[in-house]
Design a protein around this motif. Structure first.
Motif, mmCIF file in Angstrom:
data_model
loop_
_atom_site.group_PDB
_atom_site.id
_atom_site.type_symbol
_atom_site.label_atom_id
_atom_site.label_comp_id
_atom_site.label_asym_id
_atom_site.label_seq_id
_atom_site.Cartn_x
_atom_site.Cartn_y
_atom_site.Cartn_z
ATOM 1 N N PHE A 205 0.871 -1.214 0.015
ATOM 2 C CA PHE A 205 -0.154 0.094 -0.001
ATOM 3 C C PHE A 205 0.804 1.321 0.062
ATOM 4 O O PHE A 205 1.642 1.520 0.879
ATOM 5 N N LEU A 206 0.679 2.174 -0.921
ATOM 6 C CA LEU A 206 1.487 3.417 -1.141
ATOM 7 C C LEU A 206 0.953 4.515 -0.319
ATOM 8 O O LEU A 206 -0.428 4.713 -0.482
ATOM 9 N N LEU A 207 1.627 5.069 0.420
ATOM 10 C CA LEU A 207 1.216 6.225 1.449
ATOM 11 C C LEU A 207 1.979 7.422 1.217
ATOM 12 O O LEU A 207 2.803 7.696 1.075
ATOM 13 N N GLU A 208 0.860 8.401 0.622
ATOM 14 C CA GLU A 208 1.361 9.770 0.559
ATOM 15 C C GLU A 208 1.675 10.451 1.721
ATOM 16 O O GLU A 208 1.046 10.112 2.865
ATOM 17 N N SER A 209 2.612 11.536 1.776
ATOM 18 C CA SER A 209 2.581 12.202 3.116
ATOM 19 C C SER A 209 1.575 12.947 3.618
ATOM 20 O O SER A 209 1.402 13.700 4.432
ATOM 21 N N VAL A 242 -3.893 -7.082 6.039
ATOM 22 C CA VAL A 242 -4.428 -6.552 4.737
ATOM 23 C C VAL A 242 -3.414 -6.637 3.782
ATOM 24 O O VAL A 242 -3.653 -7.232 2.638
ATOM 25 N N VAL A 243 -2.159 -6.143 3.844
ATOM 26 C CA VAL A 243 -1.074 -6.261 2.799
ATOM 27 C C VAL A 243 0.005 -6.712 3.343
ATOM 28 O O VAL A 243 0.322 -6.960 4.443
ATOM 29 N N ASP A 244 1.005 -6.744 2.664
ATOM 30 C CA ASP A 244 2.092 -7.078 2.833
ATOM 31 C C ASP A 244 3.181 -6.080 3.438
ATOM 32 O O ASP A 244 4.170 -6.345 4.157
ATOM 33 N N GLY A 245 2.911 -4.856 3.088
ATOM 34 C CA GLY A 245 3.723 -3.971 3.291
ATOM 35 C C GLY A 245 3.453 -2.419 2.852
ATOM 36 O O GLY A 245 2.200 -2.533 2.446
ATOM 37 N N ALA A 271 6.147 -0.113 11.735
ATOM 38 C CA ALA A 271 5.719 -1.004 10.539
ATOM 39 C C ALA A 271 6.106 -2.450 10.700
ATOM 40 O O ALA A 271 5.504 -3.216 10.623
ATOM 41 N N HIS A 272 7.326 -2.510 11.110
ATOM 42 C CA HIS A 272 7.988 -3.594 11.351
ATOM 43 C C HIS A 272 7.196 -4.522 12.429
ATOM 44 O O HIS A 272 7.097 -5.727 12.454
ATOM 45 N N ALA A 273 6.966 -3.669 13.414
ATOM 46 C CA ALA A 273 6.402 -4.115 14.758
ATOM 47 C C ALA A 273 4.908 -4.586 14.315
ATOM 48 O O ALA A 273 4.562 -5.612 14.774
ATOM 49 N N ALA A 274 4.327 -4.122 13.231
ATOM 50 C CA ALA A 274 3.042 -4.506 12.702
ATOM 51 C C ALA A 274 3.203 -5.768 11.697
ATOM 52 O O ALA A 274 2.008 -5.989 11.157
ATOM 53 N N ARG A 275 4.226 -5.913 11.695
ATOM 54 C CA ARG A 275 4.772 -7.126 10.571
ATOM 55 C C ARG A 275 4.539 -6.832 8.936
ATOM 56 O O ARG A 275 3.894 -7.515 8.362
ATOM 57 N N LEU A 276 4.779 -5.434 8.863
ATOM 58 C CA LEU A 276 4.783 -4.972 7.465
ATOM 59 C C LEU A 276 6.145 -4.852 6.956
ATOM 60 O O LEU A 276 7.039 -4.144 7.637
ATOM 61 N N GLU A 277 6.370 -5.071 5.913
ATOM 62 C CA GLU A 277 7.706 -4.596 5.158
ATOM 63 C C GLU A 277 7.570 -3.020 4.721
ATOM 64 O O GLU A 277 6.266 -2.536 4.817
ATOM 65 N N VAL A 278 8.601 -2.365 4.483
ATOM 66 C CA VAL A 278 8.565 -1.171 4.366
ATOM 67 C C VAL A 278 9.461 -0.569 3.243
ATOM 68 O O VAL A 278 10.707 -0.902 3.246
ATOM 69 N N TYR A 279 8.960 0.207 2.194
ATOM 70 C CA TYR A 279 9.919 0.837 0.968
ATOM 71 C C TYR A 279 9.392 2.060 1.092
ATOM 72 O O TYR A 279 8.780 2.789 1.796
ATOM 73 N N THR A 280 10.583 2.834 0.459
ATOM 74 C CA THR A 280 10.358 4.308 0.286
ATOM 75 C C THR A 280 10.829 4.864 -1.006
ATOM 76 O O THR A 280 11.558 4.261 -1.720
ATOM 77 N N TRP A 281 10.163 5.990 -1.532
ATOM 78 C CA TRP A 281 10.450 6.451 -2.924
ATOM 79 C C TRP A 281 10.611 8.125 -2.481
ATOM 80 O O TRP A 281 10.053 8.609 -1.477
ATOM 81 N N THR A 282 11.449 8.683 -3.289
ATOM 82 C CA THR A 282 12.481 7.999 -4.276
ATOM 83 C C THR A 282 13.823 8.460 -3.767
ATOM 84 O O THR A 282 13.747 9.835 -3.747
ATOM 85 N N LEU A 283 14.884 7.812 -3.830
ATOM 86 C CA LEU A 283 16.200 8.363 -3.738
ATOM 87 C C LEU A 283 16.894 8.878 -4.972
ATOM 88 O O LEU A 283 16.973 8.245 -6.025
#
Length: 338
Positions: A205-209, A242-245, A271-283
């Motif tokens: 799930f992508l999250l805007e700021s 619901v989602v993986d990350g 997020a890790h505590a909630a068992r979710l992977e975390v990604y970020t954009w953009t470097l």
């Protein structure tokens, strides 16, 4: 798909070096060591899935130079924003394939404009094939992080991207259950529909700021949940089943404190505590995209102290990063590992 954390994802290919979403950009991303690449997926009028950052294509193609398509220029409201230009859903694939890609940030990345007009638009099926060919040639598994764009909008005009994506996945013979595929979207609804249709692979799930997901806005109006609601500790735990990350705007991971010093948030740990992977954009290495403390000089296109910022992000324990220049991100990751 095995990798050393964090996963380095070529953002629309190696879009720092070539016009985004072109075969040249993707091939270069593979050569520069990206573990996966991220295509943005939209549809044509006849239901062909194509790779473009947005369905409005005036900034990424030479469509304005095609007098035969002048009559297709129009104004639409997409996810609450009024846009004027040319839209993929008004073209057949036969028409769209006559266009050529252009650099999306010509003032910032002027060197890339040398490639303007050289590469055609790609279909999703073309990228499936290219990943397969490149994985075999490079003797390593390469993944795809597929972003489904404007799902509610496309469904409203009779182009359900979830159904089109799963059909394309099946037709391509591309396995979605071997760890190579991740699907992401700014709307939870389409991710749930993809799961219901049997699409294997991770869902992110992508999250805007800031702002509100379009599916929430359409369903609940003023009572819609904001992206900020999902980023709270309670919101993250609710997403865990619901989602993986989640994949978040980089500003939600690194900020500058009152004294002007870079700092990181606790979002990755939560997020890790909630068992979710975390990604970020953009470097990205240019001053325009770096924290003020990491800039060199005043020119927005000059590379700043990008290593420091990339290292700060990766030091949070994040699971994956999107990068316009995959080689730079790989170098920082390898430096952290040494």
């Amino acid at each position: 798909m095995s990798h050393v954390s964090p996963l380095i994802i070529g953002h629309r290919g190696a879009s720092g070096y070539r016009p985004e979403h072109t075969e040249a950009a993707y091939r270069l991303a593979f050569a520069l060591g990206a573990d996966a690449v991220e295509p943005d997926i939209v549809a044509t009028r006849d239901g062909v899935l194509v790779l473009r950052h947005e369905n409005e294509i005036s900034g990424t193609t030479d469509v304005a130079r095609h007098p035969e398509f002048a009559g297709l220029r129009t104004t639409k409201v997409i996810d609450g924003k009024e846009l004027t230009g040319w839209f993929t859903e008004d073209f057949t694939w036969g028409e769209l394939r006559t266009l050529r890609a252009r650099e999306r940030l010509p003032k910032l990345r002027a060197a890339n404009t040398a490639f303007d007009g050289r590469y055609p638009i790609m279909r999703l099926r073309d990228l499936f094939r290219l990943i397969d060919e490149s994985s075999e040639a490079l003797r390593r598994s390469i993944g795809m992080v597929a972003e489904i764009k404007h799902a509610s909008y496309f469904e409203s005009i009779g182009l359900p991207l979830d159904e089109l994506f799963v059909a394309e996945l099946d037709d391509s013979g591309w396995s979605s259950r071997d760890g190579r595929l991740t699907m992401e979207a700014f709307e939870l609804t389409v991710l749930e529909k993809l799961a219901a249709l049997g699409a294997g692979g991770k869902r992110v799930f992508l999250l805007e700021s800031s702002g509100t997901p379009e599916d929430q806005r359409r369903a609940h109006g003023a009572a819609a949940r904001s992206y900020a609601d999902y980023a709270t500790e309670a919101g993250l735990y609710a997403l865990g089943g619901v989602v993986d990350g989640i994949s978040v705007d980089r500003s939600m991971i690194v900020q500058q404190d009152a004294a002007g010093q870079p700092q990181t948030s606790d979002l990755v740990d939560l997020a890790h505590a909630a068992r979710l992977e975390v990604y970020t954009w953009t470097l990205r290495p240019e001053n325009r995209f770096l924290l003020p403390a990491h800039r060199i000089g005043k020119a927005s296109g000059t590379f700043g102290h990008w290593w420091s910022e990339f290292e700060l992000v990766m030091g949070t324990g994040i699971d994956g990063v999107f990068a316009d220049h995959p080689d730079l991100a790989v170098a920082v990751r390898d430096g952290l590992r040494d």
